[in-house]
Design a protein around this motif. Sequence first.
Motif, PDB file in Angstrom:
ATOM      1  N   TYR B 473      32.271  37.495  48.622  1.00  0.00           N
ATOM      2  CA  TYR B 473      32.312  37.884  47.213  1.00  0.00           C
ATOM      3  C   TYR B 473      30.898  38.205  46.735  1.00  0.00           C
ATOM      4  O   TYR B 473      29.922  37.811  47.371  1.00  0.00           O
ATOM      5  CB  TYR B 473      32.952  36.768  46.381  1.00  0.00           C
ATOM      6  CG  TYR B 473      34.428  36.599  46.686  1.00  0.00           C
ATOM      7  CD1 TYR B 473      35.364  37.512  46.201  1.00  0.00           C
ATOM      8  CD2 TYR B 473      34.890  35.551  47.479  1.00  0.00           C
ATOM      9  CE1 TYR B 473      36.717  37.376  46.497  1.00  0.00           C
ATOM     10  CE2 TYR B 473      36.236  35.413  47.777  1.00  0.00           C
ATOM     11  CZ  TYR B 473      37.157  36.320  47.286  1.00  0.00           C
ATOM     12  OH  TYR B 473      38.486  36.184  47.583  1.00  0.00           O
ATOM     13  N   SER B 474      30.840  38.891  45.613  1.00  0.00           N
ATOM     14  CA  SER B 474      29.535  39.382  45.173  1.00  0.00           C
ATOM     15  C   SER B 474      28.577  38.260  44.759  1.00  0.00           C
ATOM     16  O   SER B 474      27.397  38.481  44.618  1.00  0.00           O
ATOM     17  CB  SER B 474      29.699  40.398  44.039  1.00  0.00           C
ATOM     18  OG  SER B 474      30.338  39.754  42.952  1.00  0.00           O
ATOM     19  N   ASP B 475      29.099  37.026  44.606  1.00  0.00           N
ATOM     20  CA  ASP B 475      28.188  35.903  44.337  1.00  0.00           C
ATOM     21  C   ASP B 475      27.692  35.237  45.612  1.00  0.00           C
ATOM     22  O   ASP B 475      27.024  34.215  45.572  1.00  0.00           O
ATOM     23  CB  ASP B 475      28.874  34.867  43.439  1.00  0.00           C
ATOM     24  CG  ASP B 475      30.052  34.188  44.121  1.00  0.00           C
ATOM     25  OD1 ASP B 475      30.452  34.626  45.226  1.00  0.00           O
ATOM     26  OD2 ASP B 475      30.592  33.215  43.559  1.00  0.00           O
ATOM     27  N   ASP B 582      22.448  35.624  48.844  1.00  0.00           N
ATOM     28  CA  ASP B 582      23.157  36.062  47.638  1.00  0.00           C
ATOM     29  C   ASP B 582      22.601  37.384  47.131  1.00  0.00           C
ATOM     30  O   ASP B 582      23.341  38.287  46.728  1.00  0.00           O
ATOM     31  CB  ASP B 582      22.983  35.037  46.504  1.00  0.00           C
ATOM     32  CG  ASP B 582      23.598  33.714  46.839  1.00  0.00           C
ATOM     33  OD1 ASP B 582      24.246  33.624  47.900  1.00  0.00           O
ATOM     34  OD2 ASP B 582      23.424  32.768  46.057  1.00  0.00           O
ATOM     35  N   VAL B 585      23.661  40.266  49.246  1.00  0.00           N
ATOM     36  CA  VAL B 585      25.074  40.585  49.037  1.00  0.00           C
ATOM     37  C   VAL B 585      25.248  41.337  47.724  1.00  0.00           C
ATOM     38  O   VAL B 585      25.968  42.338  47.652  1.00  0.00           O
ATOM     39  CB  VAL B 585      25.918  39.286  49.051  1.00  0.00           C
ATOM     40  CG1 VAL B 585      27.304  39.524  48.484  1.00  0.00           C
ATOM     41  CG2 VAL B 585      26.005  38.755  50.475  1.00  0.00           C
ATOM     42  N   LYS B 586      24.586  40.849  46.683  1.00  0.00           N
ATOM     43  CA  LYS B 586      24.738  41.500  45.380  1.00  0.00           C
ATOM     44  C   LYS B 586      24.235  42.941  45.444  1.00  0.00           C
ATOM     45  O   LYS B 586      24.892  43.875  44.952  1.00  0.00           O
ATOM     46  CB  LYS B 586      23.969  40.702  44.317  1.00  0.00           C
ATOM     47  CG  LYS B 586      24.176  41.239  42.920  1.00  0.00           C
ATOM     48  CD  LYS B 586      24.109  40.135  41.868  1.00  0.00           C
ATOM     49  CE  LYS B 586      25.444  39.436  41.698  1.00  0.00           C
ATOM     50  NZ  LYS B 586      25.430  38.348  40.751  1.00  0.00           N
ATOM     51  N   TYR B 589      26.703  45.037  47.225  1.00  0.00           N
ATOM     52  CA  TYR B 589      27.859  45.350  46.377  1.00  0.00           C
ATOM     53  C   TYR B 589      27.551  46.544  45.481  1.00  0.00           C
ATOM     54  O   TYR B 589      28.342  47.489  45.372  1.00  0.00           O
ATOM     55  CB  TYR B 589      28.247  44.127  45.532  1.00  0.00           C
ATOM     56  CG  TYR B 589      29.162  44.498  44.394  1.00  0.00           C
ATOM     57  CD1 TYR B 589      30.506  44.797  44.629  1.00  0.00           C
ATOM     58  CD2 TYR B 589      28.670  44.625  43.094  1.00  0.00           C
ATOM     59  CE1 TYR B 589      31.337  45.189  43.592  1.00  0.00           C
ATOM     60  CE2 TYR B 589      29.495  45.019  42.052  1.00  0.00           C
ATOM     61  CZ  TYR B 589      30.831  45.300  42.304  1.00  0.00           C
ATOM     62  OH  TYR B 589      31.642  45.692  41.286  1.00  0.00           O
TER      63      TYR B 589
END
Lengths: 490, 778
Positions: B473-475, B582, B585-586, B589
């Motif tokens: 997930y984006s978090d 994180d 990943v963000k 995204y």
Amino acid sequence: MTSAIRFVLNGEEVSLGDFAPTETLLDYLRLRRRLTGSKEGCAEGDCGACTVLVGRLIGGALRYESVNACIRFVGSLHGTHVVTVEHLAARDGRLHPVQQAMVDCHGSQCGFCTPGFVMSLYGLWMANENPSRAEIEIALQGNLCRCTGYEPIVKAAEQVAAARPSALFDPIERDRAEIMAKLWTIRTSSDTIRVEKDNRQAIIPGTLQALAEVLSDNPGATIVAGATDVGLWVTKQMRPINPVVFINHLTDLQTITEDETGLVIGAGVTYAQAFEVLEAYHPALGRLIDRIGGQQVRNMGTIGGNIANGSPIGDTPPALIALGATVTLRSTAGSRTLPLEDFFIDYGRQDRQPGEFVEKLTLPPPDDEAFYAVYKISKRRDEDISALCGAFYLTLDGEGCVDTCRIAFGGMAGIPKRAKAVEEALTGRPWSWNTVASVRDAFDEDYQPLTDWRATAEYRAITARNLLTRFFLETAGQSQELARFEPEEA
Amino acid sequence: MDNTTFEAKGTITGPMHASLKHDSAHKHVTGSAEYIDDMPEPAGTLHAALGLSERAHADILAIDLSAVKAAPGVVAVITADDIPGVNDVSSNGSHDEPLLATTKVEFHGQPIFVVIGETRDQARRAARLARIDYRDLPHWTDIDGALENGAPLVVSPMTLKRGEPETEMGNAPRRLTGQMYIGGQEHFYLESQIALAIPGEDEDVTVWSSTQHPTEVQHMVAHVLACASHAVTVNTRRMGGGFGGKETQGAHFACLAAVAAKKLNRAVKFRPDRDEDMMVTGKRHDFRVDYELGFDDEGRIHAVDATFAARCGFSSDLSGPVTDRALFHADSSYFYPHVHLTSKPLKTHTCSNTAFRGFGGPQGMVGGERFIEEIAYAVGKDPLDIRKLNFYGEPGSGRTLTPYHQEVEDNILLRLVEELETSSDYRARRQAIMEFNANSPVIRKGIALTPVKFGISFTMTAFNQAGALVHVYSDGSIHLNHGGTEMGQGLYTKVAQVVADTFQVDIERVKITATSTGKVPNTSATAASSGSDLNGMAAYDAARQIKERLIEFACRKWQVAASDVEFLPNRVRVGTDTLTFDALVKAAYFDRVQLSAAGFYKTPKIHWDRAAGRGRPFYYFAYGAACSEVSIDTLTGEYLVDRTDILHDVGRSLNPVIDIGQVEGAFVQGMGWLTTEELWWDGKGRLRTHAPSTYKIPLASDRPKIFNVKLAEWSENREQTIGRSKAVGEPPFMLGISVLEALSMAVASIADYTVCPRLDAPATPERVLMAVERLKAM
């Protein structure tokens, strides 16, 4: 008359007037209260997944005992404190030390048995500051685990004993005084409680006299003390028993006294309560009691119940018959006492008249010169029902000949039964290897055992003979017996 | 670039090979781990109870359910007529296992109808009110009875043959024949079978099932409802134990709950009582082994000929592959120069026997170890010496070919066994025991050191595949799903470690989610010890894909080479800078990088031709050895296990504490099978040991008093498995054979070790005493 029972569940006082006489504590917890931590694994008191603690006042003290919620009836909870696994962790979510030890030692795999183990370990932790491995195993006899092989669970018990945490952390210690006060209040009344639901009745008589009267009025009533047998009538056979008369709270039935006639044990004394006294009286009897059911069953089940239900495979009757015990029955008409062996008439038939209840049994004073032994044989050593159970009592005269001899077996006939032919063959003869060898076949006159899932008739017959051999070796000081723990380890 | 500070840590929590606690341990001890019976019930949930056959084999002449229907709380009674699709739950497509019996019953306890009631108690009480008229037919419940009655086979038998067993048996200097009975075993998972079916719109139904095989439950439910698989979703978060008993056996309860749920449009929960569970569901197969052995005076095996006849029950279920696996393991750890092995999967009027940890392998191995014992007592040697003499050899020795023509390429038997021989002080203790026995009239002791070699892979090649689904997930939190099921063995924990390790993030970021046929389709059963091998690899494949996309993204965004992107604990180095996981990943995204992937794995190298009896059914072998010491009471047959030492091979362990838990638990379960766990049917074909009051699994006080368990830390899988680990579920079960053999030695002392006691299993106190009596009479 009162129409509700009162007890404490975890931190909450409960007044309950709406229950069927056979509603189990486990169903009450899971279905009505959504306390789903306690699990149903077998519904017959053999696996321990439903273990909870029940605190009750015994002689002024508040004592907590592990019990099987699956066969414990709600109607038996009046004046008690029920503690479930949900109550253990601290309010801020920190685990109780017993729980933490189980986590640290990897004591859970599938986790289904785990709440029950936690509660049994908790009961042990409260009762015994520094349990030996033998004591840990005894405390865990009533809990089955199919995943771990038990080693990490035993280690958890040892670990938590080694590092005793602050009592403030413990929910029972924290609230003990308050709970005691509450239970005292509940128990101040000795009114008889009747709770009716769907035309079925639970009766909780306030006194022994009230019990006698209730039974006189309801001769078809089922008396429930520990429910370790009647529980299965309900959960397995689904018998519609009615009314149900609960007697487990009657402290007058729970006394153990000693006088010139011997040791008098109230019918409501549990195995666990009787253990200490009986072990002191007859060590062999103590060892037997440690192998009846699991700890939970020993905390619930009563010696009086073991007799009253008339099972041919109950463990205490042969042991008590060999000691020459008597049983006293009571009703509104009064009391009568008879030799225990005469109580068992035939398979499923006992000498108990309508309206009577078993009040007490009496063991003659011990004779230091006598030999006494009990041997329980089962497929699994602990928490199993006997394939056969042999009890031997013997005194010798000045010449070394057999003077008195009482031999009784369970599992060999439709009732717990004396081996009269063997006794007769032995009496008056020298207590010797030759005598013992020569009377072996007399067992065939006494017993024609059956074959079932616990053993074949052949095994029972051979082993009964061999137990006489064992008894002889023991009296001759040549005993060789299996022992998992040396005396110093226990 | 985001250079926000992060907690600099050298390692992540929960990498592969770390000793991590079970992911649910905290929930287990607080009672908050949710099993299906604990889930909040949908409003209006109904409850099911079974109506069972009271005959072992009979025609059903009439069924009168009027009293059942009239009982309080009864909402409906379901019979075969209510099944919209196929009235069959045969797991192998042979259509020999009706969900509900119609015109005939073939075992005592076979389900005939289901009561649906407002409460479980009401349904159970009503189920006993049926009046069913039967016409009895001849029945047999055991192997001898099946053979005497010319019982049919439930599936075609298998034969394994190599060399010239007929001629070489004749040429062997010594020969003997014998017979062994090996009992079955009840799984006794603490959580009984259970299913909760919740009807949905259209043909949809969601079923929560305590099953090792959600996909099969999905297929079965679709078949009985006559709908497509896409209408059925099966979910399994955890089981309270499985052990093989929930591979096919959960389907019955799930299907019946689903049929009732769709018919009544209400949620239906089906939790049988323990006794019913034990009467209705299948167990480990009993076997009778008839054997002829050719050997020489040294004790070297020349030829083996054996028939493995099995009690399969009334239908085939998994009896084909179970009896096959018995033959695959009849060699135990030994090279048979000439060999002929045949299976006889016999139909009996009992519940349909099924998978159970080891899946026939343990029975095959117990047979193989009996062969060794026979030879050892015949030539008067320590059985361990006969074992070592007959072990498979190293490659090139000419002694590496199995009866199924697979080469044993990864043999570590000798090293393993000799390490244990030394660490357990086997030789000196055996000597001491023989001296003790010479002077002990009543108590006798025995010791045995037995090996394990267990083939890893489903012998059905197609089952050796797995899928996984990973979302980042984006978090930066990670959602993990795979086709494996959690039954306590720690699979979820191990697979989460694989994912955490791949991304180099703390394991707390990885959320382990319930197995669901809606997330990963077409899964295999969590069985054959393959859970972590297959699902670990599939999850790795999914995580790897996302990781590669992240690397590709980082290269593109920050213009570095792929070799300059490195996943460090909870952060990523890009060139000379680092950023948190994180943050990467963000950023990915926002650059529209796909952060979800489906992974897939299939085991390489394996193939199997059953008709020819040739191939490579197993990817590799797992090994182990156990040394057990016992004491027996020759007056009663009672015994104690005094000490057990174990050295077991799990390759490079993915999680040593979980693996040790598996080894200890499997040993005790195997020991229980061979000692106190006895199934007993009466003359009417009724199973009388159908509850823990009559069926005795080991207690804490039955485990070895001294219990030393070690993993062979030097071992590494020679094949490219996940982290070079090896499967652990089943192999250590067979370490329990050491207890049976130690009991046998204690009995053998009665005749001065000159006679093989032929102690059959389970070696209950009764069997031990009878063996003692037999040897005394010789």
